[in-house]
Write a protein that holds these residues in place. Structure first.
Motif, PDB file in Angstrom:
ATOM      1  N   GLU D 248       0.822  -1.200   0.000  1.00 46.91           N
ATOM      2  CA  GLU D 248       0.000   0.000   0.000  1.00 46.91           C
ATOM      3  C   GLU D 248       0.858   1.253   0.000  1.00 46.91           C
ATOM      4  N   SER D 308     -10.458  -0.977   1.798  1.00 44.10           N
ATOM      5  CA  SER D 308     -10.919   0.134   0.977  1.00 44.10           C
ATOM      6  C   SER D 308      -9.850   0.552  -0.023  1.00 44.10           C
ATOM      7  N   SER D 309      -8.621   0.187   0.256  1.00 48.06           N
ATOM      8  CA  SER D 309      -7.559   0.502  -0.696  1.00 48.06           C
ATOM      9  C   SER D 309      -7.377  -0.679  -1.638  1.00 48.06           C
ATOM     10  N   GLU D 369      -5.405   8.749  -3.521  1.00 41.74           N
ATOM     11  CA  GLU D 369      -6.795   8.847  -3.961  1.00 41.74           C
ATOM     12  C   GLU D 369      -7.052   7.801  -5.036  1.00 41.74           C
ATOM     13  N   THR D 372      -8.113   4.045  -3.920  1.00 42.67           N
ATOM     14  CA  THR D 372      -9.246   3.640  -3.101  1.00 42.67           C
ATOM     15  C   THR D 372     -10.359   3.135  -3.995  1.00 42.67           C
ATOM     16  N   ALA D 482     -12.790   9.893   2.672  1.00 47.13           N
ATOM     17  CA  ALA D 482     -12.102   9.178   1.616  1.00 47.13           C
ATOM     18  C   ALA D 482     -10.603   9.387   1.690  1.00 47.13           C
TER      19      ALA D 482
END
Lengths: 670, 210, 504, 547, 99
Positions: D248, D308-309, D369, D372, D482
C-alpha cells in the motif's frame, strides 16, 4: 365422409370459430362475431347428427371407432397420441353439448348484445365448446386430461369475464384452482392405472383391466378414487363444490352452458367412460355413489335457504349432478346419462329464464328484492314453470323419467343401495320445494319497482352496481349496457328458450318404461363389456310405481312451497326462527368454505408467510448466506486486527511462525 | 588455552549482544555491538578464519559501526522506554518466542547426528582461511558471488544516496553538527499528532537549528 | 466433422463484435443479425436432427489445449438439440427486444449478450468436460457486467451476492472436473483427457464419485437455483435488466439441469444412485417452497423467479427419478419452461412500462382494458407456465411426474401440490396485473407493433409446441434410453449388491 | 567494469564461464550501469525519456537473450553457482516483463522525479538482476546474494516517493521485517551448510543421500529456517504481514513490480531449493508446506475482504495467490513446476494490468486517492479501456474462464490432484470463491459505482486527465473520509505535484497501454493457452529428476 | 573446543538479536539487532566451515558481511530520510499503514 373425419370436424368448427373471432375481433363488427360463433357451433351440431346417422348405420359391435391424429407425446413407453374415440357415449355427449351450446349461443347474441366484450365472449364460448367436445371425444387419457383442463380454463375465463369485478376474478381463480385439483386427481389416477396397463389408450386400457388388475386391487382403487376426485372437482361434488356457487359471477349464458348443461356433467361422463375400471373396483364406485348422494342432499338443503336467484339454480345443479354421479357410480349408466341429457335442457332453460329476470333487475340477483314478475315477463315465467316442473320431477316432464330411472335402479340393486334410493326421493322432495320457492318468490306477489317499470314499458336502468360489494360497476369494458335483455324482447333469446322448453318437456319420451328404450339401447355398444348394464333392468311395473311416487313427491313439494310462499308469506320467517341453528347451518353452506379455508387455504397461506418472513430470512439468507459471510467477515476482522501496523508485532508473528515451523521439523526428525 | 580464549570471547560476544539489546541509549548500544563484533573476531580466529576475522574488525567493527555512530548522533541518541505501545505483553511474548527458538536451536545443534560437530573440527591445511585461499576461492568457485556482491555494494551506495539526499522542499534546512550529538531533540517523535501541531513543531525546530 | 456448431456458437459473437465498432444505434441490428443466423442454424438443427440415431451428431472435434487434454469437441444429441434450439430462439428474441426498445450504451449490451449466447451454446454443445466447465463459468461473466452496467438501483450488492454464490459452486465443479479427468486417467492408465466419451469409459470408485458428485451437484443446484441455495436469486432477479433476465432465467438455469444429464448421470452413476433420495427430497421441497414463495411475492419478477425455482425443481425431480420418462420430461420441461419464461419477462417489462416502472402487483391492475392483445398473450403464457394440460409444459410435467411416480408414489403426490399451487400464483399474478380495477399509476395501452414483433412469435412458438411436443420427445428418446439403461444397470447392480450384503 | 574484473579472474584460474548462458544477467547489469550514467545527463529529455527507454531496452535485451537460449540443454554456469535451464529462463522473462511494466507505470511519476531517474531505473534493473540470480541460483551463497540484491534496491524503491510518509514507512517496514527474514534465511542456510558441508544444490542433495541424513535434526531445522526466510519473501502466511503495508505504501509501479517479479523469483528459488537440493526430505517438508499453503490461502482471501484501498486488497490477494502457487511446489512433480510457472505467467499478466490501471488512475486523482475503491467509481463509464482492463484483471485473478487465470488454476488443481493433494485443490477453489467477494467489489465499483459527485467532477475538470492535481479539484471535493486514511502529512503536496504534472503527460497513455496489452494477453491466453502450456511444460522439464 | 560450543553461542546471539527486535522501538537499535542476527549466522558458518574443513562457509561469511554493510547503509539512509521528514524515529509510531 367417414366417422373419423366427422369427429375431427366436430372439433374443428368450434376451434375455428374461436380462432377467427379472436383474430378479427377488432376488424369485424360485433354482430358478425355472434353469428360466426353460433354458426360454428351449429355446424358442430350438424356434424354430430351426421355422425350419429353414420354410427347407427354400423352394426352393433362396430360402433366404437377410433380416429388417430398424430403422435402427441409418445416416447419411452408412453403411448400418447392425439386420438378420438367415437362411440355412442361420446356421440351422445357431443349431441348434447353442441346442441345445447348452439341454443345458448343463440340466446347470447341477444343477451350480451350491449356488452362491450361481445366478441371476446363468443371467442371464449367457442373455445369452451371446443374443449368440451375434445373432452368427450378423447380417445385416451392424455387427450381427456387436455380437454378436462381446457374446459377448466375456459370456465375460468368466462367466470371472470367481467374481470374488473374483484368478486368475479376471485370466483374465477377459485374455480380454476379447484379444477386443477381435479386435474391432478385425474393425472395421478391415470398414473396408477398406467402403471399396470402400460397404455394411455382407452380401449387398450379397458381391454387389459381385467387381466392386470384383480378385483379391488389397491392400485386400481386408488386410481379410480383419484379419477373420482377429478370428476368431483369438475362436477362440483362435495367437498369440491364450493366453486360452483361463486361461479355465478359469470354472465348468465355461461352459467347456463358451463355450470349447468355441459362442463359440470363431465364428471358423470368420466365415470361412465371409465366403467370397466369401476366395475373392477367396486369399492371406488361405492365412494362415488355415496358422495353423489351426499351432494344431492347437501345441495338441496342449501338450495332451500339461498336467496340469490342464480345460486339457487346452481345448488340445484349440484344436487342433480349428485343424482347422476350416484347413478353412474351404481352402474345406472344409461339412466345417469339420460338424466344428464334432460338436465341439460331444463337447467339451461332455467338459467336462461333467470338471466332474463336478472337483466330486468339490472343485474340484481337477490330473491328478497324480487317479486311479481309474472305479468312483466310472461314468457320467462312460462319457461320457469316448465323448467321447474321438469326439475321437480312431475309427470310428464323429462326430469321425472330420467331421475326415477336412476332411483329405480338403486332399488333394483338392492342392499344398501336402497338407502340411496330413499334418500334420492327425499332429495326430490326438497328439490320441488326450493324450485318452486324460487319461482313463487320471483314471480308471484306484488310487483317490485323493476317489474312495475317493465310493465310500464321502461327499457333502461341506471348505472350498474356490484351487488356483492356495492361498488359501482366499471362498464368501460365487458359489462352489459343499460339496456334490458329479456327474453320477451329478444327473438334469439326467445327462440332458444322455446326450443329448450320443448326439450325439457318432451325428452322423457325417449325412455318411457315399457314403451321406449332409446337411450339404453343406443348406449349399449359402449357398455357391452359391463356385466351390470344389461342385468340391472328394473321391470316396467316397478318403474311405473317409481314414476308415480316421484310425481306425487314432486307435487307435494310444490304444494308445500305454494303454501309457504304464496298463501302464508309470514310462515317461512317463523320456520326460520324455530330452526335458527339449522337455518344458519344451511345459509352458511354447511360451512364448507370455512372448513376448506381452515384446513387448506390457511395452512398454505401460513406456510407462504412462514417461508417468506421466517425461512427465507433466517435460513436461506440468514444461516446460509449470513452465516457463511459472517464467519468470513469475522475472519477478515481478525486478520485485519492482527495487521495492526505495529512493526514489532509483525516481527513477533514472524518469529512465532518460525518457532512453530522449526518445532514441526524437530518433531518430524528422527 | 583455546578454551580460555573461547570462554572470554564467547562471554564477550554474548555480553555485547545483550548490551546491544538492553542498553537504553542507542549510542551505547552501538558501542556494545562493537564489543560484540570484536569478540566474534576472536572466535573467528579460534576457528581458523583469519581473513574473516580481519574483515570483521576492519570493515565491520570499524567502518560500518562508524556509520552507526554518525547516524545515532544525527537522529539523536535519546533514551527510550523499553515498555511501550504494543503493550507489556509483547515483551513477555518476545522473550518466550526467543527462548523457544533458542531451545529449538539448541536441540538441533546438540541433537544432530553430525559427528563433525563433536570434535574440534576436521583436519585442515596450513593456509586454511588465509587471505590467499579466500581470494582464490572468491575468484574461482565463488566468482559469481563476488561479482554480485560488488554490484550489491554499488546498489546500496546508490540507494543510500537516494534516501539520504537532501531535496528541495522536503525537509527543513538543517545541518549536522557535533552539537547534535549532545542536544536533546524533543521534537522528534511527534508524528502521531495532528498536522497543525506538527507544522508548528517543524517551524520550531528550524529556529532551534538556526 | 462439421462446422455447423461452430458457426452456431460464434456467429452472434462475430456480429456483435462488428456491432461494437458501429454507432450505438446500429449495434443492436448487428446483434440481431448474429442471433438470427444462430437461430436459423439452431432451428435447422432441429429439423436436420436424425432422431433415430443414438449418438452425437454434427460433431466438431479439434485440438485445443493438448497440455490438459481439453479438446474443442462439440456435438449435439437428443439431450441437447432442443435446448440449443431454445437458446438460439430466446437470444434472438432478446436481441430483437433490444432493437425495438433501445437500451443505453447498446454496444456493450449487445456484445455481452453475444458472449452469453456463445457461452451457453458452448455449454450445451460441449462434449468435453473442460470445455463445458469453461463455458459454464464463462456464461456468468456477461451477466456480471450486464447487471452492473444496466441493473436496478441496488445492483451492487445483488451482483456480488449472485456471483459469489454461483461461483462457489462453479469453482468446486472446476476442481471436481479436473479431479475426474486426472483420476480417470490414473485409473485407465492413459493420458489426460477431458473428452466426455473417454471419461465415460472409466468408472471411478464410489467414494471418489460421491465427492465429485457433491461438487457438481452443488454447482448445478446453485445455478438453477434449488431449494436452500436460492439466496442469491431474489436480489439478482430484482436487479437484472429485463432483456438479460429473460435469457438468464430461460436458458442459464437449464444449463445446470442439462449438466446433470450430460455429466453427472453418465460419469458418476453410483453416486447418483446414492444421492438420488436427497436430491429428490430437495426438489420436492423446492417445488412446494418455491410455489409458496411465488404466492407471497408482490414483485412480478420475483413471482417468476420463485416460480422458476419450483419449475427447475420439477426438472431436477425428473432427472433424479432415474427413469426414462422422468428424464424425457425433464428435457421437455427445460425447453418449454425456457420458451415460456422469456416472453413472460418481456411482458413484465411491458407491464412496468405502463405503470410508471412499477413491477409490484399491488400497484397494477386492469391493463386488459386498454390492451386486450397484451392480456391475451399474457394469459396464454400464464396458462402455459402453470402447465395447463395441452401445453408442452404439461407434457413435460406429465413425464416428469410419471417418472417420479414410478420411482416413488409419495414424492409424486407431494410434487403435485406444486402443480396446484402454480395455478394459484400464476393466476394471481395475471389477475392482479391485467384484471381487477385499474391501478392508480397504470396508464394502460395496447401492445405496440414492435413489441408484438418480439412477443407474438414467442407465443406462437409456445402454442405450436403445445400442439406438437412430440418433436422434442422423439429427439431425446434414443439418448434417454441410452442413459436410462446405464442407470438401470447401476440400479440393478446396487440392488444385487444390497441383497448380497444381506444374505451372508 | 564487470568485464574487466572478470577478465582478471579468468586470468587467475580461468573458471569456465558460459557467457551466452549468463548473458541476460549481463544485460541487466550493464543496463543498470548505463542507466545510472544516463541519469546524470543535464538534459531533461535524456532523463525523462532516454533513461526509461534504456531501461526497457535492457529488459528487452534480457528477454531476447532468454528466448535465444530457450530449449537448450540445462547447464550449470560460473562454477555451478547458477543453473540455466528453461525454468530460470522463463522466470527471467517474467521478471523482465514485470520490470518493463513497472517502467511503463512509473514514467513521469513523482517517484522517478524524486528518486532521480537514473538511480530509480538502475535500482529497478539491479533488483531484477537479483531476481534473475535468485531464480537460477544453484548455490546457497548465490541464493543469499540474489535474495539480498533483490531486496535492497526494493527497500529503497519502496521508500523512494519520499514526499509521502507512507512510502517511507513502507520502506522501513520492509527493510526491517525483510532483514529479519534474511537473517533467518541465512541461519537456515548456515545450518544446511553445516549439516551437509557444502553449498551447491546437487552436492547437498548428494550429501543427504550419501549420509542418510534426510531426517537429521540439524538439517531439518535448517530447512525450517530457510523455508521461513523464503516464505517471507513469497508472502506466505504467517510471514506475510509486511505485504499489505508495503504494497500500500510503496509507489504503485514498484508495488506492481514487487507483486509480480518478486513472486516469480521467490517461487523460482523455492522450487529449485526444495525440489533439487532438499528433494530427499520432501516427505517432511511437503506436508507442512501444504499446511502453510492452506493458511496462506485463507488468510490472504479473508484479509482482502473489506479493504478500501485497492492496492492493499491486491496485496492480500497476492498473499492468497502465493498460497495457490505453493500448491505447485508441494506436489514435487514436473507437473507442479509447470503449473507454478504457468500460474506465475498468468499472475504477472493480470496483476500488471491491475496495477497499471491503478497507476493510470493515480495520475488522474493523485496518490492515495487513485487506489481507493471510491476512486474507481464510474471508471467504466469514464474510461472504458481502464474499466475493462481492471475488470478483466479481477476476473482473471478470481479464476474466471476465458482468462489466463482460469487455466492457471486448472493446471494447479490438476497438479494437486495428480499427486494426491486433492484436498489442497479444494482449498484452492474455496479460496477462489472467497476471493470473488472482493474482486467483484472492484468490478462493481468500476461499473456501478455511484454516479456520485467526485467521479463526475473529475470527469468535468479533467478532460485529458492531467490538471487535476494542479487544480486540486478532487482534493476540495473529496469527502473527508475518503482521504483521511491515506492523506499525506505534507500540506503542500498538491501544489508540488501540480508543478510536476506535465510529466504525467507521457505516463498516462503508457500506463493505459500497459494495462491494455496485459489485458489482451490475459484474454488471449485464456482462449488459446496452448503456447503458454508448451512453455510451462518446457520449464517443468528443467528438473529432470522429478516425475 | 567442540564446535558445538561455538554453535551454541551463535544460537544464543541469534535469539538475543531476535528478541531485541521485538522489544526495541528505535529503528536504529533494531538495525543493530539485525546485525546481531547476521553475525550469529556468520559465527555458525565459520564454525561449520571449521567443522567440515572447507572454506565455503568463510566465503559465505564474507559475503554476509557485505550484505550486512549494504543493509546498514540503506537502513541508516532510511532512518535519516525519515528523520529529515520530521517523522517519528520510532517504529511504533509508524503505523499509518495497517489493517
Amino acid at each position: 365422409m367417414s366417422l373419423q373425419t366427422l369427429g375431427w370436424l366436430i372439433l374443428a368448427f368450434p376451434l375455428a370459430g374461436a380462432t377467427i373471432i379472436g383474430l378479427t375481433f377488432k376488424a369485424l363488427p360485433d354482430k358478425i362475431h355472434g353469428a360466426i360463433g353460433t354458426l360454428a357451433i351449429t355446424l358442430a351440431f350438424v356434424c354430430s347428427v351426421l355422425a350419429l346417422l353414420k354410427l347407427t348405420d354400423r352394426p352393433q359391435d362396430a360402433r366404437e371407432v377410433v380416429a388417430h391424429g398424430w403422435d402427441y407425446a409418445s416416447s419411452v413407453g408412453v403411448d400418447a397420441e392425439l386420438s378420438l374415440l367415437i362411440d355412442p357415449l361420446s356421440l351422445m355427449m357431443c349431441l348434447i353439448v353442441s346442441g345445447v351450446s348452439a341454443l345458448i349461443h343463440l340466446y347470447s347474441t341477444g343477451y350480451m348484445a350491449s356488452d362491450r366484450g361481445y366478441a371476446r365472449f363468443f371467442a371464449y364460448l367457442n373455445f369452451f365448446v371446443f374443449s368440451m367436445l375434445l373432452l368427450v371425444l378423447a380417445g385416451n387419457f392424455l387427450v381427456l386430461i387436455v380437454g378436462w383442463a381446457f374446459v377448466g380454463a375456459a370456465s375460468y375465463l368466462l367466470i371472470s369475464f367481467w374481470y374488473r369485478r374483484t368478486t368475479a376474478t376471485r370466483a374465477g381463480i377459485k374455480a380454476f384452482v379447484i379444477n386443477v385439483v381435479g386435474d391432478v386427481g385425474l393425472v395421478l389416477g391415470t398414473y396408477f392405472i398406467f402403471k399396470h396397463t402400460r397404455s394411455l389408450d382407452f380401449l387398450t386400457t379397458f381391454d387389459r383391466v381385467d387381466d392386470v388388475f384383480t378385483r379391488n386391487q389397491a392400485d386400481l382403487v386408488a386410481g379410480c378414487v383419484l379419477l373420482l376426485v377429478g370428476a368431483f372437482a369438475k362436477s362440483a361434488q362435495v367437498p369440491f363444490h364450493t366453486w360452483l356457487p361463486d361461479a355465478m359471477e359469470g354472465p348468465t349464458p355461461v352459467s347456463a352452458l358451463i355450470h349447468a348443461a355441459t362442463m359440470v356433467t363431465a364428471g358423470v361422463y368420466l365415470i361412465a367412460r371409465m366403467h370397466p375400471l369401476y366395475e373392477q373396483a367396486p369399492a371406488a364406485a361405492d365412494v362415488g355413489s355415496v358422495i353423489g348422494c351426499a351432494t344431492l342432499l347437501i345441495a338441496a338443503t342449501i338450495g332451500l335457504v339461498v336467496t340469490d336467484l342464480k345460486r339457487v339454480i346452481a345448488y340445484s345443479t349440484m344436487s342433480q349432478i349428485g343424482y347422476m354421479i350416484m347413478g353412474v357410480s351404481s352402474a345406472a349408466y344409461a339412466a345417469g346419462m339420460f338424466h344428464l341429457a334432460t338436465h341439460a335442457f331444463f337447467k339451461a332453460l332455467l338459467f336462461m329464464a333467470a338471466g332474463s329476470v336478472i337483466s330486468a333487475m339490472a343485474n340484481l340477483q337477490d330473491l328478497d328484492r324480487m317479486g311479481g314478475f309474472r305479468k312483466a315477463l310472461p314468457f320467462t315465467y312460462g319457461c320457469f314453470i316448465v323448467g321447474g316442473l321438469a326439475l321437480a320431477g312431475v309427470f310428464p316432464f323429462s326430469g321425472l323419467f330420467s331421475k326415477d330411472e336412476i332411483l329405480s335402479i338403486e332399488f333394483d340393486r338392492g342392499g344398501w343401495y336402497v338407502v340411496l334410493g330413499v334418500l334420492g326421493y327425499l332429495g326430490a322432495f326438497l328439490t320441488a320445494i326450493y324450485t318452486f320457492r324460487m319461482i313463487f318468490r320471483a314471480f308471484h306477489g306484488d310487483p317490485v319497482p323493476e317489474a312495475q317499470e317493465l310493465i310500464d314499458g321502461h327499457l333502461h336502468h341506471g348505472d350498474p352496481v356490484n351487488p356483492a360489494t356495492g361498488e359501482p360497476e366499471d362498464t368501460e369494458v365487458g359489462f352489459p349496457g343499460p339496456d334490458h335483455h329479456i327474453a320477451e324482447r329478444a327473438p334469439g333469446m326467445k327462440g332458444a328458450m322455446a326450443v329448450l322448453a320443448v326439450g325439457a318437456t318432451g325428452l322423457g319420451a325417449l325412455q318411457i318404461p315399457g314403451v321406449t328404450d332409446v337411450v339404453h339401447s343406443f348406449l349399449e355398444p359402449t357398455f357391452e363389456d359391463s356385466s351390470l348394464y344389461a342385468s340391472l333392468e328394473p321391470s316396467a311395473a316397478a318403474s311405473w310405481i317409481g314414476l308415480i311416487a316421484g310425481t306425487l313427491i314432486g307435487l307435494a313439494g310444490i304444494a308445500l312451497a305454494y303454501r309457504l310462499w304464496v298463501q302464508q308469506p309470514a310462515a317461512p320467517a317463523g320456520l326460520q326462527a324455530r330452526f335458527a341453528a339449522l337455518h344458519r347451518f344451511f345459509v352458511n353452506k354447511w360451512y364448507f368454505d370455512e372448513l376448506i379455508d381452515a384446513v387448506i387455504v390457511r395452512p398454505f397461506a401460513w406456510f407462504g408467510r412462514f417461508a417468506r418472513n421466517t425461512f427465507e430470512r433466517l435460513i436461506v439468507d440468514g444461516a446460509i448466506v449470513g452465516g457463511t459471510s459472517s464467519v468470513v467477515r469475522a475472519g477478515s476482522a481478525a486478520v485485519r486486527a492482527v495487521q495492526s501496523g505495529f512493526l514489532r508485532a509483525y516481527a513477533a508473528l514472524l518469529l512465532l511462525g518460525l518457532a512453530g515451523l522449526v518445532l514441526y521439523f524437530l518433531l518430524s526428525s528422527s | 588455552m583455546a578454551e580460555v580464549v573461547f570462554f572470554i570471547a564467547a562471554i564477550g560476544a554474548i555480553a555485547g549482544a545483550a548490551g546491544t539489546v538492553a542498553l537504553r541509549n542507542p549510542f551505547f548500544s552501538v558501542l556494545a555491538l562493537v564489543g560484540h563484533l570484536l569478540s566474534l573476531a576472536a572466535l573467528f580466529l579460534l576457528l581458523r578464519a583469519e581473513f574473516v576475522a580481519a574483515a570483521q574488525v576492519v570493515v565491520y567493527a570499524g567502518a560500518v559501526m562508524v556509520l552507526y555512530v554518525f547516524v545515532a548522533a544525527y537522529v539523536g541518541g535519546q533514551d527510550e522506554a523499553l515498555h511501550s505501545a504494543p503493550g507489556p505483553g509483547l515483551r513477555i511474548t518476545s522473550a518466550i518466542f526467543a527462548g523457544a527458538l533458542l531451545v529449538e536451536l539448541c536441540i538441533a545443534i546438540l541433537g544432530t547426528g553430525l559427528s563433525a560437530l563433536d570434535g574440534d573440527g576436521a583436519g585442515f591445511f596450513r593456509a586454511f582461511g588465509s587471505p590467499g585461499e579466500i581470494g582464490k576461492l572468491l575468484l574461482t568457485d565463488y566468482l559469481l558471488a563476488f561479482e554480485v556482491a560488488s554490484f550489491l555494494l554499488l546498489v546500496a551506495a546508490v540507494g543510500a544516496v537516494i534516501l539520504a539526499r537532501r531535496r528541495e522542499g522536503l525537509e527543513p534546512a538543517g545541518t549536522i553538527s557535533v552539537g547534535d550529538l549532545f542536544s536533546r531533540q524533543d521534537d522528534v517523535g511527534v508524528g502521531g499528532e495532528p498536522e497543525g501541531s506538527m507544522l508548528e513543531a517543524e517551524a520550531g525546530q528550524g529556529e532551534v537549528r538556526r | 466433422m462439421t462446422i455447423h456448431l461452430s458457426i452456431l456458437l460464434f456467429a452472434p459473437l462475430a456480429f456483435a463484435a462488428i456491432g461494437a465498432v458501429l454507432p450505438h444505434r446500429l449495434a443492436p441490428v448487428a446483434g440481431l443479425i448474429g442471433t438470427l443466423v444462430s437461430a436459423f442454424f439452431g432451428i435447422a438443427l432441429l429439423f436436420g436432427f436424425d432422431a433415430s440415431q443414438p449418438g452425437l451428431q454434427y460433431v466438431t472435434d479439434d485440438q485445443w489445449i493438448t497440455a490438459l487434454g481439453i479438446r474443442y469437441k462439440l456435438g449435439v444429441d437428443g439431450l441437447s438439440v432442443w435446448l440449443v434450439g431454445l437458446t438460439t430462439v430466446v437470444f434472438a428474441a432478446s436481441a430483437l427486444w433490444i432493437l425495438v426498445r433501445p437500451v443505453p450504451r447498446a454496444r456493450g449490451f449487445v456484445f455481452l449478450m453475444a458472449v452469453a449466447e456463445a457461452a451457453v451454446l458452448g455449454a450445451f454443445c460441449a462434449q468435453d468436460l473442460g470445455l463445458f466447465v469453461l463455458c459454464f463459468d464463462l456464461m456468468l461473466v456477461p451477466f456480471l457486467f450486464l447487471m452492473l452496467g444496466w441493473g436496478g438501483p441496488r445492483r451492487r450488492p445483488a451482483t456480488i451476492k449472485m456471483m459469489v454464490y454461483t461461483l462457489v459452486g462453479s469453482l468446486l465443479m472446476l476442481a471436481a472436473a479436473v479431479a475426474t479427468a486426472v483420476l480417470s486417467a490414473d485409473d485407465a492408465g492413459g493420458s489426460l483427457t477431458f473428452v466426455l466419451s473417454d471419461l465415460g469409459k472409466v468408472t471411478l470408485s464410489t467414494g471418489t464419485q460421491r465427492l465429485i458428485f457433491v461438487a457438481f451437484a452443488l454447482a448445478f443446484l446453485i445455478k438453477m437455483p434449488a431449494f436452500l441455495l436460492q439466496g442469491w436469486m431474489p436480489d439478482a432477479y430484482g436487479q437484472m435488466p429485463l432483456p438479460a433476465l429473460a435469457v438468464f432465467s430461460a436458458v442459464l438455469s437449464k444449463v445446470a439441469a442439462y449438466g446433470f444429464l450430460r455429466i453427472v448421470l453418465p460419469l458418476f452413476p453410483d453416486a447418483t444412485v446414492d444421492f438420488q433420495a436427497i436430491i429428490q427430497i430437495l426438489s420436492v421441497v423446492g417445488i412446494v417452497y418455491g410455489s409458496a414463495m411465488a404466492f407471497t411475492q408482490t414483485n412480478l419478477r420475483l413471482i417468476l423467479g420463485y416460480s422458476s425455482l419450483a419449475q427447475l425443481s420439477f426438472i431436477t425431480l425428473g432427472i433424479f427419478s432415474l427413469q426414462p420418462q422422468g428424464v424425457q420430461g425433464a428435457i421437455l420441461q427445460a425447453v418449454t419452461h425456457g420458451l415460456v419464461v422469456a416472453p413472460l419477462f418481456f411482458v413484465v417489462a411491458l407491464v412496468a412500462e405502463r405503470a410508471d416502472g412499477s413491477e409490484d402487483v399491488r400497484h397494477l391492475g386492469g391493463m386488459a382494458v386498454r390492451g386486450p392483445v397484451m392480456a391475451t398473450l399474457f394469459v396464454v403464457l400464464a396458462f402455459a407456465t402453470l402447465a395447463i394440460p395441452g401445453s408442452a409444459n404439461f407434457a413435460g410435467e406429465f413425464y416428469v411426474l410419471l417418472g417420479t411416480f414410478k420411482d416413488s408414489v409419495a414424492l409424486a403426490c407431494v410434487a403435485f401440490l406444486g402443480v396446484v399451487m402454480a395455478s394459484v400464483y400464476m393466476l394471481r399474478a395475471y389477475i392482479r396485473t391485467v384484471h381487477n380495477r385499474v391501478g392508480h399509476e397504470v396508464h394502460g395501452s395496447e401492445l405496440s407493433l414492435r413489441d408484438a414483433a418480439v412477443l407474438v412469435p414467442l407465443v406462437a412458438a409456445v402454442l405450436a409446441f403445445g400442439l406438437y411436443p412430440q418433436g422434442a420427445l422423439s429427439a431425446g428418446e434414443q439418448s434417454v434410453t441410452g442413459a436410462a439403461s446405464t442407470l438401470a444397470r447401476v440400479n440393478a447392480a446396487g440392488a444385487n449388491g444390497a441383497e448380497a450384503q444381506v444374505t451372508p | 567494469m564487470i568485464d574487466l574484473v572478470l577478465a582478471q579472474a579468468s586470468a587467475a584460474k580461468a573458471p569456465q564461464i558460459d557467457w551466452a548462458a549468463i548473458s541476460p544477467l549481463v544485460a541487466l547489469a550493464a543496463g543498470a550501469v548505463v542507466v545510472l550514467m544516463l541519469g546524470l545527463a543535464r538534459s531533461r529529455v535524456a532523463r525523462t525519456v532516454v533513461v526509461p527507454g534504456a531501461t526497457v531496452v535492457a529488459f528487452l535485451a534480457a528477454i531476447g537473450l532468454c528466448v535465444w537460449q530457450w530449449g537448450e540443454a540445462p547447464t550449470s554456469v560460473v562454477s555451478g553457482a547458477l543453473r540455466v535451464d528453461d525454468l530460470s529462463l522463463g522466470l527471467t522473462v517474467l521478471i523482465c516483463a514485470g520490470g518493463i511494466g513497472a517502467v511503463a507505470m512509473s514514467v513521469g511519476s513523482v517517484t522517478t522525479e524524486d528518486a532521480g531517474h537514473g538511480e530509480y531505473h538502475a535500482l529497478l534493473l539491479a533488483s531484477a538482476m537479483g531476481m534473475v540470480v535468485l531464480a537460477g541460483a544453484e548455490d546457497l551463497v548465490a541464493l543469499f546474494l540474489g535474495f539480498e540484491l533483490l531486496s535492497i534496491p526494493l527497500y529503497v524503491l519502496c521508500a523512494s516517493e519520499m514526499r509521502r510518509a507512507t512510502s517511507l514507512e513502507s520502506g522501513l517496514k520492509y527493510l526491517i521485517v525483510g532483514s529479519v527474514g534474511s537473517a533467518v534465511l541465512l541461519y537456515g542456510l548456515a545450518l544446511i551448510y553445516g549439516a551437509t558441508g557444502t553449498t551447491g544444490y546437487h552436492a547437498i542433495d548428494a550429501a543427504i543421500e550419501v549420509s542418510g541424513f534426510s531426517s537429521d535434526v540439524l538439517l531439518l531445522t535448517g530447512v525450517g529456517l530457510a523455508m521461513t526466510g523464503l516464505a517471507f519473501k513469497a508472502s506466505v502466511a504467517p510471514f506475510h504481514q509486511w505485504t499489505p503495508d508495503v504494497y500500500e505504501g510503496a509507489p504503485t509501479a514498484i508495488t506492481g513490480f514487487m507483486a509480480v517479479a518478486t513472486k516469480a523469483a521467490a517461487f523460482g528459488v523455492i522450487l529449485r531449493l526444495f525440489d533439487v537440493a532438499l528433494i530427499s526430505t520432501a516427505t517432511t517438508w511437503a506436508p507442512i508446506m501444504a499446511a502453510l499453503a492452506t493458511i496462506t490461502i485463507i488468510v490472504g482471501n479473508v484479509g482482502a475482504l473489506g479493504q478500501s484501498s485497492v492496492k492493499r486488497m491486491l496485496a492480500y490477494s497476492s498473499v492468497a495467490q502465493a498460497g495457490y502457487l505453493l500448491a505447485g511446489v508441494v506436489v514435487t512433480t514436473q507437473l507442479g513446476i509447470s503449473a507454478t510457472a504457468f500460474y506465475l505467467a498468468a499472475y504477472l499478466l493480470m496483476n500488471v494490468a491491475a496495477f497499471a490501471v491503478l497507476a493510470a488512475r493515480e495520475r488522474e486523482l493523485g496518490h492515495g486517492e487513485g487506489d481507493t475503491l471510491t476512486a474507481l467509481n464510474g471508471l467504466g463509464a469514464q474510461r472504458p479501456v481502464l474499466g475493462w482492463s481492471i475488470s478483466i484483471a479481477m476476473l482473471a485473478l478470481a479464476g474466471f474462464p476465458a482468462t489466463a487465470g482460469f487455466f492457471g488454476k486448472i493446471y494447479l488443481i490438476q497438479a494437486s490432484v495428480d499427486n494426491g493433494y486433492a484436498w489442497l485443490a479444494v482449498v484452492i477453489v474455496l479460496g477462489s470463491a472467497m476471493s470473488l467477494a472482493y474482486y467483484l467489489r472492484v468490478i462493481s465499483a468500476v461499473w456501478a459505482g455511484g454516479e456520485d459527485r467526485d467521479a463526475t467532477s473529475v470527469r468535468a475538470t479533467t478532460p485529458s486527465g492531467q490538471p487535476v492535481m494542479a487544480g486540486g479539484a478532487p482534493e476540495a471535493d473529496e469527502a473527508p473520509a475518503a482521504r483521511s486514511v491515506l492523506a499525506t502529512r505534507d500540506g503542500d503536496e498538491p501544489g508540488e505535484a501540480g508543478r510536476r504534472a506535465p510529466a504525467a503527460g507521457l505516463g498516462h497513455p503508457l500506463a493505459v497501454g500497459t494495462a491494455l496489452v496485459c489485458t489482451l494477453a490475459t484474454v488471449g491466453f485464456g482462449l488459446f493457452p496452448q503456447p503458454l502450456f508448451d512453455v510451462a511444460q518446457d520449464a517443468g522439464r528443467a528438473f529432470a529428476s522429478l516425475l | 573446543m567442540s564446535i558445538q560450543w561455538y554453535l551454541l553461542v551463535s544460537a544464543l546471539v541469534f535469539c538475543i538479536g531476535a528478541g531485541g527486535i521485538l522489544v526495541r522501538r528505535s529503528p536504529l537499535v533494531i538495525l543493530l539487532c539485525l546485525e546481531l542476527m547476521l553475525n550469529a549466522g556468520n559465527l555458525a558458518l565459520v564454525a561449520f566451515s571449521r567443522a567440515h574443513g572447507n572454506q565455503d562457509g568463510q566465503i559465505f561469511a564474507i559475503i554476509v558481511m557485505v550484505v550486512a554493510a549494504c543493509e546498514v547503509a540503506v537502513g541508516l539512509g532510511l532512518i535519516v530520510a525519515i528523520y529529515r521528514r520530521n517523522l517519528p524515529v520510532d517504529v511504533d509510531e509508524l503505523r499509518e499503514l495497517q489493517g
